[in-house]
Enzyme design. Structure first.
Site, PDB file in Angstrom:
ATOM      1  N   CYS A   6       0.852  -1.202   0.000  1.00 38.56           N
ATOM      2  CA  CYS A   6       0.000   0.000   0.000  1.00 38.56           C
ATOM      3  C   CYS A   6       0.880   1.242   0.000  1.00 38.56           C
ATOM      4  O   CYS A   6       0.585   2.226  -0.701  1.00 38.56           O
ATOM      5  CB  CYS A   6      -0.923   0.008   1.213  1.00 38.56           C
ATOM      6  SG  CYS A   6      -2.355  -1.083   1.074  1.00 38.56           S
ATOM      7  N   ASP A  29      10.733  -6.089  -8.575  1.00 37.18           N
ATOM      8  CA  ASP A  29      10.971  -6.774  -7.303  1.00 37.18           C
ATOM      9  C   ASP A  29      12.373  -6.433  -6.811  1.00 37.18           C
ATOM     10  O   ASP A  29      13.327  -6.379  -7.599  1.00 37.18           O
ATOM     11  CB  ASP A  29      10.817  -8.289  -7.503  1.00 37.18           C
ATOM     12  CG  ASP A  29      10.683  -9.032  -6.200  1.00 37.18           C
ATOM     13  OD1 ASP A  29       9.614  -9.634  -5.966  1.00 37.18           O
ATOM     14  OD2 ASP A  29      11.651  -9.038  -5.412  1.00 37.18           O
ATOM     15  N   HIS A  45      -6.220  -2.344  -1.201  1.00 38.75           N
ATOM     16  CA  HIS A  45      -5.655  -3.426  -0.405  1.00 38.75           C
ATOM     17  C   HIS A  45      -6.550  -4.658  -0.451  1.00 38.75           C
ATOM     18  O   HIS A  45      -7.690  -4.632   0.006  1.00 38.75           O
ATOM     19  CB  HIS A  45      -5.465  -2.997   1.053  1.00 38.75           C
ATOM     20  CG  HIS A  45      -4.790  -4.063   1.866  1.00 38.75           C
ATOM     21  ND1 HIS A  45      -3.427  -4.252   1.849  1.00 38.75           N
ATOM     22  CD2 HIS A  45      -5.302  -5.029   2.666  1.00 38.75           C
ATOM     23  CE1 HIS A  45      -3.122  -5.277   2.614  1.00 38.75           C
ATOM     24  NE2 HIS A  45      -4.243  -5.771   3.130  1.00 38.75           N
ATOM     25  N   ASN A  85       1.764 -16.318  -5.025  1.00 42.23           N
ATOM     26  CA  ASN A  85       1.966 -17.090  -3.814  1.00 42.23           C
ATOM     27  C   ASN A  85       0.861 -16.715  -2.836  1.00 42.23           C
ATOM     28  O   ASN A  85       0.679 -15.529  -2.539  1.00 42.23           O
ATOM     29  CB  ASN A  85       3.337 -16.787  -3.206  1.00 42.23           C
ATOM     30  CG  ASN A  85       4.472 -17.165  -4.148  1.00 42.23           C
ATOM     31  OD1 ASN A  85       4.383 -18.165  -4.857  1.00 42.23           O
ATOM     32  ND2 ASN A  85       5.534 -16.372  -4.167  1.00 42.23           N
ATOM     33  N   HIS A  96      -0.408  -8.448   0.684  1.00 42.59           N
ATOM     34  CA  HIS A  96      -1.145  -7.581  -0.258  1.00 42.59           C
ATOM     35  C   HIS A  96      -1.065  -8.307  -1.588  1.00 42.59           C
ATOM     36  O   HIS A  96       0.052  -8.608  -2.063  1.00 42.59           O
ATOM     37  CB  HIS A  96      -0.478  -6.190  -0.318  1.00 42.59           C
ATOM     38  CG  HIS A  96      -1.145  -5.194  -1.225  1.00 42.59           C
ATOM     39  ND1 HIS A  96      -1.552  -3.942  -0.796  1.00 42.59           N
ATOM     40  CD2 HIS A  96      -1.450  -5.244  -2.547  1.00 42.59           C
ATOM     41  CE1 HIS A  96      -2.088  -3.271  -1.810  1.00 42.59           C
ATOM     42  NE2 HIS A  96      -2.035  -4.044  -2.889  1.00 42.59           N
ATOM     43  N   HIS A  98      -0.455  -9.796  -4.958  1.00 42.21           N
ATOM     44  CA  HIS A  98       0.524  -9.427  -5.992  1.00 42.21           C
ATOM     45  C   HIS A  98       0.786 -10.620  -6.886  1.00 42.21           C
ATOM     46  O   HIS A  98       0.731 -11.773  -6.449  1.00 42.21           O
ATOM     47  CB  HIS A  98       1.828  -8.906  -5.381  1.00 42.21           C
ATOM     48  CG  HIS A  98       2.457  -9.831  -4.380  1.00 42.21           C
ATOM     49  ND1 HIS A  98       2.002  -9.940  -3.086  1.00 42.21           N
ATOM     50  CD2 HIS A  98       3.494 -10.691  -4.479  1.00 42.21           C
ATOM     51  CE1 HIS A  98       2.743 -10.814  -2.424  1.00 42.21           C
ATOM     52  NE2 HIS A  98       3.657 -11.300  -3.261  1.00 42.21           N
ATOM     53  N   HIS A 100       3.673 -12.081  -9.514  1.00 41.05           N
ATOM     54  CA  HIS A 100       5.044 -11.977 -10.009  1.00 41.05           C
ATOM     55  C   HIS A 100       5.019 -12.220 -11.519  1.00 41.05           C
ATOM     56  O   HIS A 100       4.482 -13.242 -11.974  1.00 41.05           O
ATOM     57  CB  HIS A 100       5.926 -13.056  -9.379  1.00 41.05           C
ATOM     58  CG  HIS A 100       6.033 -12.993  -7.883  1.00 41.05           C
ATOM     59  ND1 HIS A 100       7.150 -12.514  -7.235  1.00 41.05           N
ATOM     60  CD2 HIS A 100       5.163 -13.362  -6.899  1.00 41.05           C
ATOM     61  CE1 HIS A 100       6.973 -12.595  -5.923  1.00 41.05           C
ATOM     62  NE2 HIS A 100       5.767 -13.116  -5.693  1.00 41.05           N
TER      63      HIS A 100
END
Ligand code: DGP
Length: 112
Positions: A6, A29, A45, A85, A96, A98, A100
Site C-alpha cells: 500500500c 521486485d 488493499h 503465492n 497484499h 501481488h 510476479h
C-alpha cells in the site's frame, strides 16, 4: 494501514515503476528471481488471492490484461511466467495481493 505494498502504491515507499494506472501498479521486485521480475498489484488493499470475492475480483482481470502489455514492453517475446503465492504454504511473504511476472530465462516446472 501498515502494508508495504500500500505504501509503494501511494508513493510513501519508493519503487521502480514499470506501469501504473488508476487500478494497479507494476514495479520491479527488490530481490529479482529472473532477469525480468516485476510485481503487479492492485492499488486497493486485498490481502491475498484467498481474499478475492465477486465484489473485488475484477481488478485481477485488469492486471492480467495489462500483464501482456508489460511483458511485451519488457521484451519477453519468448514467454514468461505469472506467479501468485497465496498464504503461508504458498510462500506469500507480503500480505497484499501481488502477481510476479518473471521472464528473460527458461523456467522450470514443477516449482519447489
Ligand atoms: P511473495 O513471497 O510472493 O509474498 O513476494 C513478495 C515479493 O515482494 C518478494 O519477491 C520481495 C518483494 N518485496 C518485498 N518488499 C519489497 C519492497 O519494499 N520493494 C520491492 N520492490 N519489492 C519488495
Amino acid at each position: 494501514m501498515d502494508c508495504i505494498f500500500c505504501k509503494i502504491a501511494n508513493g510513501t515507499i519508493p519503487s521502480t515503476k514499470v506501469y501504473e494506472d488508476d487500478l494497479m501498479l507494476a514495479f520491479r521486485d527488490l530481490d529479482p528471481q529472473a532477469p525480468v521480475h516485476v510485481l503487479m498489484i492492485p492499488k486497493t488493499h486485498i490481502a491475498s488471492a484467498d481474499a478475492l470475492t465477486e465484489e473485488n475480483a475484477s481488478v485481477v482481470a485488469h492486471i492480467f490484461a495489462m500483464a501482456s502489455k508489460i511483458a511485451a514492453a519488457e521484451g519477453l517475446h519468448n514467454g514468461y511466467r505469472i506467479v501468485n503465492n497465496c498464504g503461508e504454504d504458498g510462500g506469500q511473504t507480503v500480505q497484499h495481493l501481488h502477481f510476479h511476472l518473471l521472464g528473460g530465462r527458461s523456467m522450470k516446472w514443477p516449482p519447489g
